[in-house]
Design a protein around this motif. Structure first.
Motif, PDB file in Angstrom:
ATOM      1  N   LEU A 157     122.896 157.007  94.847  1.00 41.11           N
ATOM      2  CA  LEU A 157     122.317 158.346  94.875  1.00 41.11           C
ATOM      3  C   LEU A 157     123.257 159.386  94.265  1.00 41.11           C
ATOM      4  CD1 LEU A 157     120.878 158.244  98.513  1.00 41.11           C
ATOM      5  CD2 LEU A 157     119.653 157.768  96.372  1.00 41.11           C
ATOM      6  N   PHE A 158     124.550 159.148  94.394  1.00 37.18           N
ATOM      7  CA  PHE A 158     125.576 160.059  93.860  1.00 37.18           C
ATOM      8  C   PHE A 158     126.825 159.238  93.551  1.00 37.18           C
ATOM      9  CE2 PHE A 158     129.451 162.510  94.570  1.00 37.18           C
ATOM     10  CZ  PHE A 158     129.263 163.577  93.734  1.00 37.18           C
ATOM     11  N   PRO A 159     127.455 159.474  92.383  1.00 38.77           N
ATOM     12  CA  PRO A 159     126.998 160.377  91.322  1.00 38.77           C
ATOM     13  C   PRO A 159     125.983 159.701  90.407  1.00 38.77           C
ATOM     14  CG  PRO A 159     129.115 159.430  90.737  1.00 38.77           C
ATOM     15  CD  PRO A 159     128.770 158.887  92.100  1.00 38.77           C
ATOM     16  N   THR A 160     125.186 160.523  89.753  1.00 37.25           N
ATOM     17  CA  THR A 160     124.279 160.054  88.708  1.00 37.25           C
ATOM     18  C   THR A 160     124.624 160.807  87.421  1.00 37.25           C
ATOM     19  OG1 THR A 160     122.595 161.734  89.174  1.00 37.25           O
ATOM     20  CG2 THR A 160     122.451 159.654  90.409  1.00 37.25           C
ATOM     21  N   ASP A 161     123.925 160.484  86.358  1.00 39.30           N
ATOM     22  CA  ASP A 161     124.204 161.136  85.070  1.00 39.30           C
ATOM     23  C   ASP A 161     124.081 162.656  85.161  1.00 39.30           C
ATOM     24  OD1 ASP A 161     124.725 158.762  83.736  1.00 39.30           O
ATOM     25  OD2 ASP A 161     122.628 158.453  83.207  1.00 39.30           O
ATOM     26  N   THR A 162     123.140 163.127  85.973  1.00 41.37           N
ATOM     27  CA  THR A 162     122.933 164.577  86.075  1.00 41.37           C
ATOM     28  C   THR A 162     124.039 165.269  86.866  1.00 41.37           C
ATOM     29  OG1 THR A 162     121.538 164.263  88.033  1.00 41.37           O
ATOM     30  CG2 THR A 162     120.420 164.352  85.895  1.00 41.37           C
ATOM     31  N   ASP A 163     124.839 164.511  87.611  1.00 40.28           N
ATOM     32  CA  ASP A 163     125.933 165.097  88.397  1.00 40.28           C
ATOM     33  C   ASP A 163     127.202 165.271  87.579  1.00 40.28           C
ATOM     34  OD1 ASP A 163     124.472 165.090  90.887  1.00 40.28           O
ATOM     35  OD2 ASP A 163     124.787 162.918  90.953  1.00 40.28           O
ATOM     36  N   ILE A 164     127.275 164.621  86.428  1.00 40.77           N
ATOM     37  CA  ILE A 164     128.501 164.635  85.638  1.00 40.77           C
ATOM     38  C   ILE A 164     128.474 165.789  84.639  1.00 40.77           C
ATOM     39  CG2 ILE A 164     129.985 163.309  84.099  1.00 40.77           C
ATOM     40  CD1 ILE A 164     129.694 162.109  86.901  1.00 40.77           C
ATOM     41  N   PRO A 165     129.385 166.761  84.767  1.00 40.54           N
ATOM     42  CA  PRO A 165     129.419 167.881  83.805  1.00 40.54           C
ATOM     43  C   PRO A 165     129.776 167.385  82.400  1.00 40.54           C
ATOM     44  CG  PRO A 165     130.757 168.332  85.773  1.00 40.54           C
ATOM     45  CD  PRO A 165     130.409 166.876  85.809  1.00 40.54           C
ATOM     46  N   ALA A 166     129.301 168.110  81.410  1.00 40.11           N
ATOM     47  CA  ALA A 166     129.608 167.761  80.019  1.00 40.11           C
ATOM     48  C   ALA A 166     131.119 167.808  79.799  1.00 40.11           C
ATOM     49  CB  ALA A 166     128.899 168.736  79.068  1.00 40.11           C
ATOM     50  N   GLY A 167     131.638 166.776  79.144  1.00 42.75           N
ATOM     51  CA  GLY A 167     133.067 166.726  78.854  1.00 42.75           C
ATOM     52  C   GLY A 167     133.920 166.261  80.004  1.00 42.75           C
ATOM     53  N   SER A 168     133.300 165.908  81.122  1.00 38.99           N
ATOM     54  CA  SER A 168     134.059 165.477  82.300  1.00 38.99           C
ATOM     55  C   SER A 168     134.548 164.047  82.130  1.00 38.99           C
ATOM     56  CB  SER A 168     133.172 165.576  83.553  1.00 38.99           C
ATOM     57  OG  SER A 168     133.817 164.988  84.665  1.00 38.99           O
ATOM     58  N   ASP A 169     135.656 163.725  82.794  1.00 36.51           N
ATOM     59  CA  ASP A 169     136.156 162.349  82.776  1.00 36.51           C
ATOM     60  C   ASP A 169     135.646 161.553  83.977  1.00 36.51           C
ATOM     61  OD1 ASP A 169     137.546 163.609  84.771  1.00 36.51           O
ATOM     62  OD2 ASP A 169     139.552 163.060  84.063  1.00 36.51           O
ATOM     63  N   GLN A 170     134.664 162.123  84.701  1.00 33.27           N
ATOM     64  CA  GLN A 170     134.081 161.416  85.838  1.00 33.27           C
ATOM     65  C   GLN A 170     133.286 160.205  85.346  1.00 33.27           C
ATOM     66  OE1 GLN A 170     134.635 161.926  88.937  1.00 33.27           O
ATOM     67  NE2 GLN A 170     135.463 163.984  89.051  1.00 33.27           N
ATOM     68  N   SER A 171     133.155 159.204  86.217  1.00 35.63           N
ATOM     69  CA  SER A 171     132.454 157.977  85.857  1.00 35.63           C
ATOM     70  C   SER A 171     131.336 157.714  86.850  1.00 35.63           C
ATOM     71  CB  SER A 171     133.428 156.793  85.848  1.00 35.63           C
ATOM     72  OG  SER A 171     132.733 155.566  85.772  1.00 35.63           O
ATOM     73  N   VAL A 172     130.121 157.596  86.346  1.00 35.35           N
ATOM     74  CA  VAL A 172     128.974 157.298  87.202  1.00 35.35           C
ATOM     75  C   VAL A 172     129.153 155.938  87.867  1.00 35.35           C
ATOM     76  CG1 VAL A 172     126.510 156.805  87.211  1.00 35.35           C
ATOM     77  CG2 VAL A 172     127.369 158.745  85.920  1.00 35.35           C
ATOM     78  N   GLU A 173     129.606 154.957  87.088  1.00 39.94           N
ATOM     79  CA  GLU A 173     129.710 153.599  87.607  1.00 39.94           C
ATOM     80  C   GLU A 173     130.805 153.467  88.668  1.00 39.94           C
ATOM     81  OE1 GLU A 173     129.545 154.374  84.366  1.00 39.94           O
ATOM     82  OE2 GLU A 173     127.461 153.721  84.094  1.00 39.94           O
ATOM     83  N   ARG A 174     131.952 154.060  88.426  1.00 40.46           N
ATOM     84  CA  ARG A 174     133.071 153.911  89.360  1.00 40.46           C
ATOM     85  C   ARG A 174     132.896 154.782  90.600  1.00 40.46           C
ATOM     86  NH1 ARG A 174     138.103 155.486  87.832  1.00 40.46           N
ATOM     87  NH2 ARG A 174     139.084 153.851  89.049  1.00 40.46           N
ATOM     88  N   GLY A 175     132.271 155.935  90.440  1.00 39.70           N
ATOM     89  CA  GLY A 175     132.128 156.865  91.544  1.00 39.70           C
ATOM     90  C   GLY A 175     132.807 158.181  91.229  1.00 39.70           C
ATOM     91  N   TRP A 176     132.518 159.189  92.035  1.00 37.19           N
ATOM     92  CA  TRP A 176     133.112 160.510  91.819  1.00 37.19           C
ATOM     93  C   TRP A 176     134.594 160.437  92.166  1.00 37.19           C
ATOM     94  CZ3 TRP A 176     130.887 164.706  89.628  1.00 37.19           C
ATOM     95  CH2 TRP A 176     131.650 165.891  89.638  1.00 37.19           C
ATOM     96  N   SER A 177     135.436 160.810  91.212  1.00 35.09           N
ATOM     97  CA  SER A 177     136.880 160.693  91.374  1.00 35.09           C
ATOM     98  C   SER A 177     137.472 161.992  91.937  1.00 35.09           C
ATOM     99  CB  SER A 177     137.525 160.366  90.023  1.00 35.09           C
ATOM    100  OG  SER A 177     138.927 160.289  90.153  1.00 35.09           O
ATOM    101  N   LEU A 178     138.291 161.835  92.966  1.00 38.00           N
ATOM    102  CA  LEU A 178     139.006 162.969  93.557  1.00 38.00           C
ATOM    103  C   LEU A 178     140.498 162.689  93.528  1.00 38.00           C
ATOM    104  CD1 LEU A 178     137.032 163.881  96.819  1.00 38.00           C
ATOM    105  CD2 LEU A 178     137.225 165.284  94.766  1.00 38.00           C
ATOM    106  N   HIS A 179     141.248 163.654  93.027  1.00 40.77           N
ATOM    107  CA  HIS A 179     142.707 163.584  93.151  1.00 40.77           C
ATOM    108  C   HIS A 179     143.103 164.526  94.270  1.00 40.77           C
ATOM    109  CE1 HIS A 179     146.871 162.886  92.053  1.00 40.77           C
ATOM    110  NE2 HIS A 179     147.063 164.204  92.144  1.00 40.77           N
ATOM    111  N   VAL A 180     143.715 163.986  95.282  1.00 43.90           N
ATOM    112  CA  VAL A 180     144.005 164.758  96.495  1.00 43.90           C
ATOM    113  C   VAL A 180     145.488 165.086  96.557  1.00 43.90           C
ATOM    114  CG1 VAL A 180     143.918 164.772  99.013  1.00 43.90           C
ATOM    115  CG2 VAL A 180     142.108 163.637  97.703  1.00 43.90           C
ATOM    116  N   ASP A 181     145.801 166.386  96.571  1.00 47.67           N
ATOM    117  CA  ASP A 181     147.177 166.851  96.739  1.00 47.67           C
ATOM    118  C   ASP A 181     147.327 167.462  98.123  1.00 47.67           C
ATOM    119  OD1 ASP A 181     148.502 166.353  94.198  1.00 47.67           O
ATOM    120  OD2 ASP A 181     147.095 167.811  93.359  1.00 47.67           O
TER     121      ASP A 181
END
Length: 224
Positions: A157-181
């Motif tokens: 259900l998330f993420p899908t193609d519509t969730d990924i902003p243009a030019g983003s390095d996010q990956s639909v297949e791998r999942g929404w990537s978070l870098h946590v500091d």
């Protein structure tokens, strides 16, 4: 006559001061008010399981994974992204993992969800965790991947193609990537205690960051 003029002058000053105060307050309020960051995805209604997967045990083990899930669940219910009664208890997931034993690691996420009567699974994969050290200081950081799965169909259900902003390095297949500091921590001589505190801080921040994907929230405040 003079007295009346004095009173009117005083009233004029008071009213002018109040008006200026209101304008000043409005200006200050406008200066600090920021538009909320919209949720990346609004979770559907129904029983929801939070499954935190840390196969490499980079956070230390099942207790840390459970701590991440607990923080996610707490924030989601506090912000009404998930109803409290719809959140599946982590103890049930722990019991299932014991029952499945070695098969648990290879059981599909949607099947685990169905086994616990979940409609939706929030799947969090702990990709890496690091403890960047400087003299007397440590900053825990982590990389995680997040997916939302329909437990009944296995559909993502998330993420899908519509969730990924243009030019983003996010990956639909791998999942929404978070870098946590996380904030820099002071180290003391009690290294085991410091290590436990660093892990605790990391699990808390990971949980908070993941949960914020699913509800509108204020922008992060700059560090003071």
């Amino acid at each position: 006559m003079v007295r009346g003029m004095v009173i009117r002058a005083i009233l004029l000053l008071v009213l002018t001061g109040l008006t200026a105060g209101c304008v000043g307050t409005a200006f200050l309020t406008g200066a600090v008010t920021q538009e909320k960051i919209k949720a990346r995805y609004k979770l559907p209604e129904g029983p929801t399981l939070i499954l935190v997967d840390d196969p490499g045990r980079v956070l230390g083990g099942p207790m840390s994974s459970s701590a991440v899930a607990s923080r996610i669940g707490f924030d989601l219910t506090e912000h009404k992204a998930v109803k409290r009664e719809n959140l599946i208890d982590q103890a049930r997931l722990a019991t299932l993992s014991v029952e499945l034993a070695d098969a648990y690691a290879t059981t599909p996420v949607d099947r685990i969800g169905r086994s616990l009567a979940a409609a939706t699974v929030i799947y969090v994969y702990i990709e890496s965790a690091r403890y960047q050290q400087e003299p007397g200081m440590v900053r825990p950081t982590a990389s995680v991947l997040v997916k939302v799965i329909d437990a009944r169909t296995g559909k993502r259900l998330f993420p899908t193609d519509t969730d990924i902003p243009a030019g983003s390095d996010q990956s639909v297949e791998r999942g929404w990537s978070l870098h946590v500091d996380t904030p820099m921590m002071n180290l003391s001589r009690d290294i085991p205690s410091d290590s436990a505190l660093a892990v605790s801080q990391m699990t808390d921040v990971i949980g908070r960051e993941v949960a914020m994907l699913f509800y509108d929230h204020e922008p992060a405040r700059p560090a003071s």
